[in-house]
Write an enzyme that holds these catalytic residues in place. Structure first.
Site, PDB file in Angstrom:
ATOM      1  N   ARG A  72       0.844  -1.212   0.000  1.00  0.00           N
ATOM      2  CA  ARG A  72       0.000   0.000   0.000  1.00  0.00           C
ATOM      3  C   ARG A  72       0.873   1.253   0.000  1.00  0.00           C
ATOM      4  O   ARG A  72       0.575   2.237  -0.668  1.00  0.00           O
ATOM      5  CB  ARG A  72      -0.934   0.009   1.219  1.00  0.00           C
ATOM      6  CG  ARG A  72      -2.170  -0.856   1.028  1.00  0.00           C
ATOM      7  CD  ARG A  72      -3.110  -0.785   2.222  1.00  0.00           C
ATOM      8  NE  ARG A  72      -3.664   0.549   2.449  1.00  0.00           N
ATOM      9  CZ  ARG A  72      -4.351   0.868   3.571  1.00  0.00           C
ATOM     10  NH1 ARG A  72      -4.517  -0.043   4.513  1.00  0.00           N
ATOM     11  NH2 ARG A  72      -4.841   2.062   3.752  1.00  0.00           N
ATOM     12  N   ASP A 111      -3.323   8.434   4.703  1.00  0.00           N
ATOM     13  CA  ASP A 111      -2.423   8.667   3.554  1.00  0.00           C
ATOM     14  C   ASP A 111      -1.574   9.936   3.669  1.00  0.00           C
ATOM     15  O   ASP A 111      -0.679  10.154   2.856  1.00  0.00           O
ATOM     16  CB  ASP A 111      -3.248   8.690   2.239  1.00  0.00           C
ATOM     17  CG  ASP A 111      -4.379   9.743   2.273  1.00  0.00           C
ATOM     18  OD1 ASP A 111      -5.456   9.477   1.693  1.00  0.00           O
ATOM     19  OD2 ASP A 111      -4.189  10.811   2.889  1.00  0.00           O
ATOM     20  N   HIS A 126      -7.159   7.529  12.604  1.00  0.00           N
ATOM     21  CA  HIS A 126      -6.776   6.130  12.340  1.00  0.00           C
ATOM     22  C   HIS A 126      -5.285   5.979  12.095  1.00  0.00           C
ATOM     23  O   HIS A 126      -4.855   4.995  11.523  1.00  0.00           O
ATOM     24  CB  HIS A 126      -7.580   5.578  11.149  1.00  0.00           C
ATOM     25  CG  HIS A 126      -9.037   5.458  11.464  1.00  0.00           C
ATOM     26  ND1 HIS A 126     -10.017   5.394  10.495  1.00  0.00           N
ATOM     27  CD2 HIS A 126      -9.696   5.412  12.655  1.00  0.00           C
ATOM     28  CE1 HIS A 126     -11.207   5.298  11.081  1.00  0.00           C
ATOM     29  NE2 HIS A 126     -11.042   5.308  12.382  1.00  0.00           N
ATOM     30  N   CYS A 134       6.923   0.176  17.386  1.00  0.00           N
ATOM     31  CA  CYS A 134       7.164  -1.184  17.890  1.00  0.00           C
ATOM     32  C   CYS A 134       5.934  -1.679  18.654  1.00  0.00           C
ATOM     33  O   CYS A 134       5.397  -0.973  19.512  1.00  0.00           O
ATOM     34  CB  CYS A 134       8.386  -1.187  18.824  1.00  0.00           C
ATOM     35  SG  CYS A 134       8.623  -2.776  19.645  1.00  0.00           S
ATOM     36  N   CYS A 157      14.085  -2.512  21.375  1.00  0.00           N
ATOM     37  CA  CYS A 157      13.839  -3.650  22.290  1.00  0.00           C
ATOM     38  C   CYS A 157      13.824  -4.983  21.553  1.00  0.00           C
ATOM     39  O   CYS A 157      13.584  -6.023  22.167  1.00  0.00           O
ATOM     40  CB  CYS A 157      12.501  -3.454  23.011  1.00  0.00           C
ATOM     41  SG  CYS A 157      11.078  -3.853  21.963  1.00  0.00           S
ATOM     42  N   THR A 195     -17.008   9.972   3.313  1.00  0.00           N
ATOM     43  CA  THR A 195     -16.975   8.816   4.214  1.00  0.00           C
ATOM     44  C   THR A 195     -18.326   8.113   4.185  1.00  0.00           C
ATOM     45  O   THR A 195     -19.372   8.732   4.097  1.00  0.00           O
ATOM     46  CB  THR A 195     -16.608   9.218   5.661  1.00  0.00           C
ATOM     47  OG1 THR A 195     -16.634   8.048   6.491  1.00  0.00           O
ATOM     48  CG2 THR A 195     -17.555  10.260   6.232  1.00  0.00           C
ATOM     49  N   SER A 196     -18.259   6.784   4.249  1.00  0.00           N
ATOM     50  CA  SER A 196     -19.510   5.998   4.240  1.00  0.00           C
ATOM     51  C   SER A 196     -20.132   5.989   5.629  1.00  0.00           C
ATOM     52  O   SER A 196     -21.193   5.427   5.845  1.00  0.00           O
ATOM     53  CB  SER A 196     -19.209   4.556   3.787  1.00  0.00           C
ATOM     54  OG  SER A 196     -18.304   3.953   4.723  1.00  0.00           O
TER      55      SER A 196
HETATM   56  P1  OAD Z   1     -15.247   4.020   2.666  1.00  0.00           P
HETATM   57  O1  OAD Z   1     -14.559   3.333   1.531  1.00  0.00           O
HETATM   58  O2  OAD Z   1     -16.049   3.223   3.648  1.00  0.00           O
HETATM   59  O3  OAD Z   1     -16.226   5.131   2.085  1.00  0.00           O
HETATM   60  C1  OAD Z   1     -15.736   6.005   1.090  1.00  0.00           C
HETATM   61  C2  OAD Z   1     -16.852   6.987   0.794  1.00  0.00           C
HETATM   62  O4  OAD Z   1     -16.341   7.941  -0.121  1.00  0.00           O
HETATM   63  C3  OAD Z   1     -18.059   6.323   0.137  1.00  0.00           C
HETATM   64  O5  OAD Z   1     -19.232   6.769   0.798  1.00  0.00           O
HETATM   65  C4  OAD Z   1     -18.006   6.839  -1.303  1.00  0.00           C
HETATM   66  O6  OAD Z   1     -19.297   7.045  -1.826  1.00  0.00           O
HETATM   67  C5  OAD Z   1     -17.313   8.170  -1.106  1.00  0.00           C
HETATM   68  N1  OAD Z   1     -16.610   8.677  -2.282  1.00  0.00           N
HETATM   69  C6  OAD Z   1     -16.085   7.981  -3.306  1.00  0.00           C
HETATM   70  N2  OAD Z   1     -15.495   8.828  -4.191  1.00  0.00           N
HETATM   71  C7  OAD Z   1     -15.656  10.085  -3.685  1.00  0.00           C
HETATM   72  C8  OAD Z   1     -15.278  11.389  -4.108  1.00  0.00           C
HETATM   73  N3  OAD Z   1     -14.596  11.581  -5.259  1.00  0.00           N
HETATM   74  N4  OAD Z   1     -15.616  12.457  -3.336  1.00  0.00           N
HETATM   75  C9  OAD Z   1     -16.302  12.272  -2.179  1.00  0.00           C
HETATM   76  N5  OAD Z   1     -16.675  11.059  -1.699  1.00  0.00           N
HETATM   77  C10 OAD Z   1     -16.362   9.999  -2.461  1.00  0.00           C
HETATM   78  O7  OAD Z   1     -14.118   4.846   3.438  1.00  0.00           O
HETATM   79  P2  OAD Z   1     -14.247   5.504   4.872  1.00  0.00           P
HETATM   80  O8  OAD Z   1     -15.631   5.946   5.161  1.00  0.00           O
HETATM   81  O9  OAD Z   1     -13.157   6.509   4.974  1.00  0.00           O
HETATM   82  O10 OAD Z   1     -10.444   2.316   8.825  1.00  0.00           O
HETATM   83  O11 OAD Z   1     -13.900   4.244   5.836  1.00  0.00           O
HETATM   84  C11 OAD Z   1     -13.726   4.488   7.220  1.00  0.00           C
HETATM   85  C12 OAD Z   1     -12.670   3.553   7.722  1.00  0.00           C
HETATM   86  O12 OAD Z   1     -12.949   2.188   7.334  1.00  0.00           O
HETATM   87  C13 OAD Z   1     -11.289   3.819   7.152  1.00  0.00           C
HETATM   88  O13 OAD Z   1     -10.642   4.851   7.853  1.00  0.00           O
HETATM   89  C14 OAD Z   1     -10.606   2.482   7.407  1.00  0.00           C
HETATM   90  C15 OAD Z   1     -11.711   1.559   6.923  1.00  0.00           C
HETATM   91  O14 OAD Z   1     -11.597   0.303   7.521  1.00  0.00           O
HETATM   92  C16 OAD Z   1      -9.176   2.101   9.320  1.00  0.00           C
HETATM   93  O15 OAD Z   1      -8.198   2.126   8.606  1.00  0.00           O
HETATM   94  C17 OAD Z   1      -9.143   1.839  10.768  1.00  0.00           C
END
Ligand code: OAD
Length: 245
Positions: A72, A111, A126, A134, A157, A195-196
């Site tokens: 990644r 990122d 996150h 470590c 360690c 965010t979803s």
């Molecule tokens: P998701 O992949 O769950 O959701 C991404 C969201 O972005 C979706 O609702 C898409 O519709 C939307 N999307 C896609 N393209 C877009 C754009 N160009 N502009 C605006 N929105 C867009 O990602 P997150 O909600 O960030 O956790 O997921 C939350 C967490 O789940 C992440 O931080 C990660 C994952 O497991 C950890 O790493 C702990």
């Protein structure tokens, strides 16, 4: 895209703004989101998060988890901030200079693109994929994209070095969560961008803001239909946010 004048007025007149971003804000930088079902390219549609992004997964097979994060890092190392990151950074800087609004930026992303765009401060709920620490003694280790196949040994360690990303089943960094809670609690405008809203406790911040009387704006091409959203702007962050700013 037509953005209601009421939304623009809310943004202009807000005193304390809390912005929560998710993977969608980095989608236009070419970084895969986790659950973007419509493209079927979401990371979690190809890999099992429990196996790769959980402490159990790491303990069971540190080599595979380590190599997945090296992969990644390698695919994301040259990714650049997109207009959404840049507009948010500009908004933060502008308001910090003229003191008209307090803009808090909370991200679920690991990122580092908000910082690369010039945003400061950034609260990383996150963690950050460009940092390692470590597992045993928490000593911070710099990440590198050289294809280091073996899980590095802690120079301090001798323990196992792991990516400084929050894994499923782990608590969020305490200080980051305190900052996020306080920003959501005290804001009068909450922007949920890309965010979803499926992963807690981050997904609960909008409801916390709402409970304190804040208005909630969601920017997403796929509305989450969350009941706490007051204004839904259907569109890509890289287009909507620059237009708003
Ligand atoms: P998701 O992949 O769950 O959701 C991404 C969201 O972005 C979706 O609702 C898409 O519709 C939307 N999307 C896609 N393209 C877009 C754009 N160009 N502009 C605006 N929105 C867009 O990602 P997150 O909600 O960030 O956790 O997921 C939350 C967490 O789940 C992440 O931080 C990660 C994952 O497991 C950890 O790493 C702990």
């Amino acid at each position: 895209m037509d953005i209601e004048q009421e939304v623009l007025d809310r943004i202009k007149n807000a005193k304390r703004v809390c912005i929560l971003t998710g993977a969608g804000v980095s989608a236009e930088s070419g970084i895969a989101t986790f659950r973007d079902a419509q493209e079927g390219k979401g990371l979690w549609s190809q890999y099992d998060p429990q196996q790769l992004a959980s402490i159990d997964g790491f303990l069971k097979d540190p080599q595979t988890v380590w190599q997945w994060y090296q992969w990644r890092r390698d695919v994301n190392k040259d990714k650049q901030p997109n207009p959404a990151h840049l507009a948010i950074a500009q908004w933060q800087k502008h308001t910090q200079q003229n003191g008209t609004q307090l803009v808090s930026l909370i991200t679920q992303n690991v990122d580092g693109l908000h910082q690369k765009a010039g945003s400061y401060p950034v609260t990383e709920l996150h963690g950050n994929i460009w940092r390692n620490h470590c597992l045993q003694c928490n000593q911070v280790h710099q990440a590198s994209v050289e294809a280091i196949e073996q899980v590095p040994e802690c120079q301090h360690c001798g323990g196992q070095v792991r990516p400084s990303v929050v894994w499923f089943g782990e608590a969020l960094p305490k200080q980051a969560w305190r900052e996020a809670e306080s920003a959501a609690y005290s804001c009068d405008l909450f922007l949920s961008v890309g965010t979803s809203s499926q992963v807690y406790p981050a997904a609960g911040l909008a409801a916390l803001a709402k409970s304190q009387g804040a208005k909630v704006i969601e920017i997403n091409p796929e509305p989450t239909n969350s009941s706490v959203v007051d204004y839904q702007i259907t569109g890509k962050a890289g287009e909507v946010i620059p237009a708003l700013i």
